[in-house]
Design a protein around this motif. Structure first.
Motif, PDB file in Angstrom:
ATOM      1  N   LEU A 152       0.807  -1.220   0.000  1.00  0.00           N
ATOM      2  CA  LEU A 152       0.000   0.000   0.000  1.00  0.00           C
ATOM      3  C   LEU A 152       0.840   1.270   0.000  1.00  0.00           C
ATOM      4  O   LEU A 152       0.326   2.354  -0.297  1.00  0.00           O
ATOM      5  CB  LEU A 152      -0.955   0.005   1.194  1.00  0.00           C
ATOM      6  CG  LEU A 152      -2.031  -1.082   1.193  1.00  0.00           C
ATOM      7  CD1 LEU A 152      -3.030  -0.834   2.300  1.00  0.00           C
ATOM      8  CD2 LEU A 152      -2.737  -1.172  -0.152  1.00  0.00           C
ATOM      9  N   GLU A 153       2.117   1.165   0.369  1.00  0.00           N
ATOM     10  CA  GLU A 153       2.995   2.335   0.286  1.00  0.00           C
ATOM     11  C   GLU A 153       3.647   2.441  -1.094  1.00  0.00           C
ATOM     12  O   GLU A 153       4.463   3.333  -1.315  1.00  0.00           O
ATOM     13  CB  GLU A 153       4.065   2.275   1.371  1.00  0.00           C
ATOM     14  CG  GLU A 153       3.539   2.554   2.765  1.00  0.00           C
ATOM     15  CD  GLU A 153       4.655   2.688   3.787  1.00  0.00           C
ATOM     16  OE1 GLU A 153       5.223   3.791   3.906  1.00  0.00           O
ATOM     17  OE2 GLU A 153       4.961   1.692   4.457  1.00  0.00           O
ATOM     18  N   ASP A 154       3.286   1.556  -1.978  1.00  0.00           N
ATOM     19  CA  ASP A 154       3.814   1.576  -3.331  1.00  0.00           C
ATOM     20  C   ASP A 154       2.823   2.291  -4.243  1.00  0.00           C
ATOM     21  O   ASP A 154       1.629   1.973  -4.269  1.00  0.00           O
ATOM     22  CB  ASP A 154       4.028   0.134  -3.814  1.00  0.00           C
ATOM     23  CG  ASP A 154       4.736   0.091  -5.154  1.00  0.00           C
ATOM     24  OD1 ASP A 154       5.893  -0.336  -5.183  1.00  0.00           O
ATOM     25  OD2 ASP A 154       4.121   0.496  -6.162  1.00  0.00           O
ATOM     26  N   ARG A 179       7.983  -5.778  -7.718  1.00  0.00           N
ATOM     27  CA  ARG A 179       9.242  -6.507  -7.531  1.00  0.00           C
ATOM     28  C   ARG A 179      10.365  -5.903  -8.368  1.00  0.00           C
ATOM     29  O   ARG A 179      11.506  -5.774  -7.907  1.00  0.00           O
ATOM     30  CB  ARG A 179       9.042  -7.981  -7.894  1.00  0.00           C
ATOM     31  CG  ARG A 179       8.261  -8.780  -6.870  1.00  0.00           C
ATOM     32  CD  ARG A 179       8.366 -10.267  -7.150  1.00  0.00           C
ATOM     33  NE  ARG A 179       7.692 -10.625  -8.392  1.00  0.00           N
ATOM     34  CZ  ARG A 179       6.419 -11.029  -8.471  1.00  0.00           C
ATOM     35  NH1 ARG A 179       5.683 -11.107  -7.371  1.00  0.00           N
ATOM     36  NH2 ARG A 179       5.890 -11.359  -9.635  1.00  0.00           N
ATOM     37  N   GLU A 180      10.049  -5.512  -9.591  1.00  0.00           N
ATOM     38  CA  GLU A 180      11.074  -4.933 -10.459  1.00  0.00           C
ATOM     39  C   GLU A 180      11.593  -3.616  -9.886  1.00  0.00           C
ATOM     40  O   GLU A 180      12.804  -3.347  -9.918  1.00  0.00           O
ATOM     41  CB  GLU A 180      10.482  -4.709 -11.851  1.00  0.00           C
ATOM     42  CG  GLU A 180      11.488  -4.142 -12.855  1.00  0.00           C
ATOM     43  CD  GLU A 180      10.875  -3.915 -14.223  1.00  0.00           C
ATOM     44  OE1 GLU A 180      11.613  -3.523 -15.143  1.00  0.00           O
ATOM     45  OE2 GLU A 180       9.651  -4.126 -14.371  1.00  0.00           O
ATOM     46  N   ARG A 181      10.697  -2.788  -9.368  1.00  0.00           N
ATOM     47  CA  ARG A 181      11.130  -1.511  -8.815  1.00  0.00           C
ATOM     48  C   ARG A 181      12.020  -1.713  -7.592  1.00  0.00           C
ATOM     49  O   ARG A 181      13.075  -1.091  -7.457  1.00  0.00           O
ATOM     50  CB  ARG A 181       9.908  -0.657  -8.432  1.00  0.00           C
ATOM     51  CG  ARG A 181      10.292   0.708  -7.873  1.00  0.00           C
ATOM     52  CD  ARG A 181       9.069   1.498  -7.456  1.00  0.00           C
ATOM     53  NE  ARG A 181       8.239   0.759  -6.529  1.00  0.00           N
ATOM     54  CZ  ARG A 181       8.558   0.544  -5.252  1.00  0.00           C
ATOM     55  NH1 ARG A 181       9.711   0.973  -4.780  1.00  0.00           N
ATOM     56  NH2 ARG A 181       7.749  -0.122  -4.459  1.00  0.00           N
ATOM     57  N   ILE A 182      11.626  -2.601  -6.697  1.00  0.00           N
ATOM     58  CA  ILE A 182      12.430  -2.846  -5.494  1.00  0.00           C
ATOM     59  C   ILE A 182      13.769  -3.466  -5.855  1.00  0.00           C
ATOM     60  O   ILE A 182      14.797  -3.163  -5.236  1.00  0.00           O
ATOM     61  CB  ILE A 182      11.644  -3.722  -4.509  1.00  0.00           C
ATOM     62  CG1 ILE A 182      10.467  -2.913  -3.947  1.00  0.00           C
ATOM     63  CG2 ILE A 182      12.535  -4.212  -3.376  1.00  0.00           C
ATOM     64  CD1 ILE A 182       9.604  -3.669  -2.989  1.00  0.00           C
ATOM     65  N   TRP A 242       5.095  -4.907   6.936  1.00  0.00           N
ATOM     66  CA  TRP A 242       3.751  -4.432   6.592  1.00  0.00           C
ATOM     67  C   TRP A 242       3.438  -4.716   5.126  1.00  0.00           C
ATOM     68  O   TRP A 242       2.332  -5.122   4.787  1.00  0.00           O
ATOM     69  CB  TRP A 242       3.649  -2.926   6.821  1.00  0.00           C
ATOM     70  CG  TRP A 242       3.646  -2.493   8.246  1.00  0.00           C
ATOM     71  CD1 TRP A 242       3.585  -3.286   9.351  1.00  0.00           C
ATOM     72  CD2 TRP A 242       3.701  -1.143   8.715  1.00  0.00           C
ATOM     73  NE1 TRP A 242       3.610  -2.511  10.494  1.00  0.00           N
ATOM     74  CE2 TRP A 242       3.684  -1.195  10.124  1.00  0.00           C
ATOM     75  CE3 TRP A 242       3.784   0.092   8.081  1.00  0.00           C
ATOM     76  CZ2 TRP A 242       3.723  -0.040  10.905  1.00  0.00           C
ATOM     77  CZ3 TRP A 242       3.826   1.238   8.869  1.00  0.00           C
ATOM     78  CH2 TRP A 242       3.799   1.170  10.257  1.00  0.00           C
ATOM     79  N   SER A 243       4.403  -4.486   4.263  1.00  0.00           N
ATOM     80  CA  SER A 243       4.177  -4.679   2.841  1.00  0.00           C
ATOM     81  C   SER A 243       4.499  -6.091   2.378  1.00  0.00           C
ATOM     82  O   SER A 243       3.785  -6.650   1.531  1.00  0.00           O
ATOM     83  CB  SER A 243       5.034  -3.690   2.034  1.00  0.00           C
ATOM     84  OG  SER A 243       4.632  -2.361   2.255  1.00  0.00           O
ATOM     85  N   PHE A 283      12.437   0.900   1.467  1.00  0.00           N
ATOM     86  CA  PHE A 283      12.334   1.038   0.015  1.00  0.00           C
ATOM     87  C   PHE A 283      11.715   2.381  -0.331  1.00  0.00           C
ATOM     88  O   PHE A 283      10.978   2.974   0.459  1.00  0.00           O
ATOM     89  CB  PHE A 283      11.518  -0.102  -0.591  1.00  0.00           C
ATOM     90  CG  PHE A 283      10.115  -0.231  -0.051  1.00  0.00           C
ATOM     91  CD1 PHE A 283       9.071   0.521  -0.569  1.00  0.00           C
ATOM     92  CD2 PHE A 283       9.841  -1.134   0.966  1.00  0.00           C
ATOM     93  CE1 PHE A 283       7.783   0.398  -0.081  1.00  0.00           C
ATOM     94  CE2 PHE A 283       8.543  -1.267   1.463  1.00  0.00           C
ATOM     95  CZ  PHE A 283       7.512  -0.498   0.936  1.00  0.00           C
ATOM     96  N   ALA A 284      12.035   2.882  -1.519  1.00  0.00           N
ATOM     97  CA  ALA A 284      11.430   4.125  -1.994  1.00  0.00           C
ATOM     98  C   ALA A 284      10.076   3.798  -2.600  1.00  0.00           C
ATOM     99  O   ALA A 284       9.991   3.008  -3.537  1.00  0.00           O
ATOM    100  CB  ALA A 284      12.325   4.786  -3.035  1.00  0.00           C
ATOM    101  N   PRO A 285       8.991   4.379  -2.089  1.00  0.00           N
ATOM    102  CA  PRO A 285       7.653   3.975  -2.506  1.00  0.00           C
ATOM    103  C   PRO A 285       7.137   4.733  -3.717  1.00  0.00           C
ATOM    104  O   PRO A 285       5.968   5.088  -3.785  1.00  0.00           O
ATOM    105  CB  PRO A 285       6.822   4.292  -1.267  1.00  0.00           C
ATOM    106  CG  PRO A 285       7.480   5.504  -0.690  1.00  0.00           C
ATOM    107  CD  PRO A 285       8.958   5.338  -0.972  1.00  0.00           C
ATOM    108  N   THR A 286       7.985   5.022  -4.675  1.00  0.00           N
ATOM    109  CA  THR A 286       7.575   5.760  -5.868  1.00  0.00           C
ATOM    110  C   THR A 286       7.756   4.882  -7.096  1.00  0.00           C
ATOM    111  O   THR A 286       8.298   3.785  -7.020  1.00  0.00           O
ATOM    112  CB  THR A 286       8.410   7.042  -6.030  1.00  0.00           C
ATOM    113  OG1 THR A 286       9.794   6.698  -5.992  1.00  0.00           O
ATOM    114  CG2 THR A 286       8.118   8.015  -4.902  1.00  0.00           C
TER     115      THR A 286
END
Length: 542
Positions: free
Chosen positions: A263-265, A356-359, A396-397, A535-538
């Motif tokens: 949800l933070e993504d 997954r790709e972003r992280i 949480w995520s 992680f950056a959530p953007t």
């Protein structure tokens, strides 16, 4: 202070007899001068007492007992400072809808109303300190009122929405002899909260006609035991399902329709915004569930919520004031079945692949290895309780099962005492607590509690030398962190001084060391020195 004569029963006996008559078997607390009548009565009762070293920690333990069992959990504290120390825990219980029945003492009846007698611990209006936190307040002024007041509090705590309640009994009422039979049975039946049928019909029509329905499931689904009804509804209308951090476990993590809990993504937020009909059930769409209030729905929202104050509190919706279980069952029966499940499953799979790709592009291998090691070590049926620490934010995520944390109110110090409460509820299975070194110092005294009662809790302390998440927030916002760096003890030596086995581990050895600790009887501590990052959530790594 008057004592208890031989063979006499008193108001304290009425307190513990009432709790036993309502089905309580375990009481958490910490004694104090004005409450001694109730604590003395415990030794004449069938109740098991678990005493912690701080009232806030006793409240966290009761909170976890309530979450673990689904029943009300009694918390017994004293007047003034003792009562006020429980407020942080009761705030968490209120935010997380945990049914804690807190029973506090008061100064003698003659001293009530404003400092005339100067009693120790006296507050001008003790009830006022609790009214803004708990669900309901139940003052007692005579012994005959005790059973009915506790039964009313019990019923309130267990009526949807669940929540903590406060019962207050003066010292002299607890100590005064009573000439009545022991309390044998009390009626405290939680009031049902079914949905209105016309609202279910309208919601079913909207979901049946939707091209892109999506479901966001919150903690209310889990508290209501509505997971089977949610699964049936999602599969019938082919709707992808995301779960809030408090709603983890409401929907199978690996189900083809599962969006999991990212949800933070922003990718997840985009998908929720793009739904032409979004069903939000058991969530108020608060700060965390709405990606810090960046969520802006473009379609129509249906909200099922037991807490009337949360209904449409953040977004306009077709509001259905109801418990999640009957509402989801009725909806699952009323909606039309959709045949395009493949498209919804592809939507869910695509979303998770992009996350997954972003992280993967953010150099966060250590964090994912640590969380994976913890998951591998924890038995599948063992609960976990997490403090406000970076590893918990990851969980949480990314944690693929139900978990419990302090994300309701967000206070430090929850994880370890909460785990003790869960272990008291079921001493046959190991329980995991996770804290940072900063949060661990809030509840370090409870190592004595764990040792005293032999509770099977393994405490993982991630030691990064400070308040790690605040360090990260301040560095991002101001370029430097202030007041976040901490001197701390040798946690291994400190735990061993309590008689609790402890080990210092590494990311490579974490899974094995945790598994060994969890398999051993009684409490244990595992310390992991590590600096983790969020992680950056953007959309793109920054």
């Amino acid at each position: 202070m008057s004592g208890r004569g031989s063979g006499e029963r008193n108001g304290g006996d009425l307190v513990v007899e009432s709790l036993a008559a309502l089905g309580a078997r375990t009481v958490f607390g910490l004694p104090g001068q004005h409450a001694l009548g109730a604590f003395d009565a415990l030794r004449r009762s069938v109740l098991t007492y678990v005493g912690l070293r701080m009232e806030s920690n006793a409240g966290f333990a009761a909170d976890a007992f309530a979450r673990s069992t689904g029943s009300a959990a009694p918390l017994l504290v004293s007047t003034g400072p003792g009562a006020l120390m429980s407020l942080a825990a009761l705030q968490e219980s209120a935010a997380a809808s945990a049914p804690v029945v807190a029973i506090g003492s008061q100064v003698p009846v003659a001293g009530l109303g404003g400092g005339r007698h100067g009693y120790l611990h006296e507050l001008r209006d003790q009830q006022a300190s609790f009214r803004g936190v708990v669900k309901s307040v139940h003052p007692v002024r005579a012994a005959s009122q005790i059973p009915s007041a506790i039964a009313a509090a019990w019923e309130s705590a267990l009526s949807a929405p669940y929540g903590p309640v406060w019962v207050e009994v003066p010292q002299d009422v607890l100590l005064a002899p009573v000439d009545v039979p022991p309390v044998m049975a009390l009626a405290a039946t939680p009031r049902p909260l079914p949905p209105r049928p016309e609202l279910i019909a309208e919601a079913a029509a909207r979901l049946s006609g939707a091209a892109r329905p999506v479901i966001l499931a919150g903690g209310g689904v889990v508290r209501a035991g509505a997971e089977p009804a949610l699964l049936a509804l999602a599969e019938k209308i082919s709707a992808p399902v995301a779960t809030t951090f408090g709603g983890k476990g409401a929907f199978p993590w690996e189900h083809p329709l599962s969006l999991q809990s990212w949800l933070e993504d922003r990718y997840t937020t985009d998908l929720l915004e793009d739904a032409d009909v979004l069903l939000v059930v058991g969530s108020g769409l608060g700060e965390l569930s709405s990606n810090y209030h960046t969520f802006r729905p473009r379609g129509r929202v249906i909200q099922i919520e037991a807490d009337l104050g949360k209904l449409e509190s953040n977004h306009p919706a077709l509001g259905i004031h109801a418990d999640a279980a009957p509402a989801l069952r009725d909806l699952a029966d009323a909606v039309a079945e959709r045949a395009d499940g493949g498209a919804a499953e592809r939507t869910a799979a695509d979303l998770l692949a992009r996350v997954r790709e972003r992280i993967a592009g953010q150099d966060l291998d250590l964090e994912q290895r640590v969380l994976g090691a913890v998951r591998a070590a924890l038995p599948r049926d063992s609960p976990s309780f997490w403090d406000m620490t970076i590893l918990a934010y990851w969980a949480w995520s990314a944690w693929p099962a139900a978990m419990h944390s302090a994300q309701g109110a967000g206070g430090l110090g929850y994880g370890f005492p909460a785990a003790l409460g869960a272990a008291a509820a079921d001493p046959a299975r190991p329980v995991l607590a996770v804290s940072g070194d900063g949060g661990a110092m809030y509840s370090i005294a409870e190592l004595a509690t764990a040792r005293q009662y032999g509770l099977p809790v393994t405490w993982l302390i991630v030691d990064d030398g400070g308040y790690g998440i605040l360090r990260e927030y301040m560095t991002d916002a101001f370029g430097a962190a202030t007041a976040t760096e901490l001197a701390r003890p040798d946690f291994v030596a400190l735990a061993e001084s309590f008689g609790v086995p402890a080990v210092r581990t590494t990311p490579e050895d974490l899974s094995a060391d945790l598994a060994e600790a969890l398999a051993a009887p009684g409490p244990s501590v595992v310390v992991l020195p590590a600096v983790l990052r969020m992680f950056a959530p953007t959309h793109l790594a920054t």
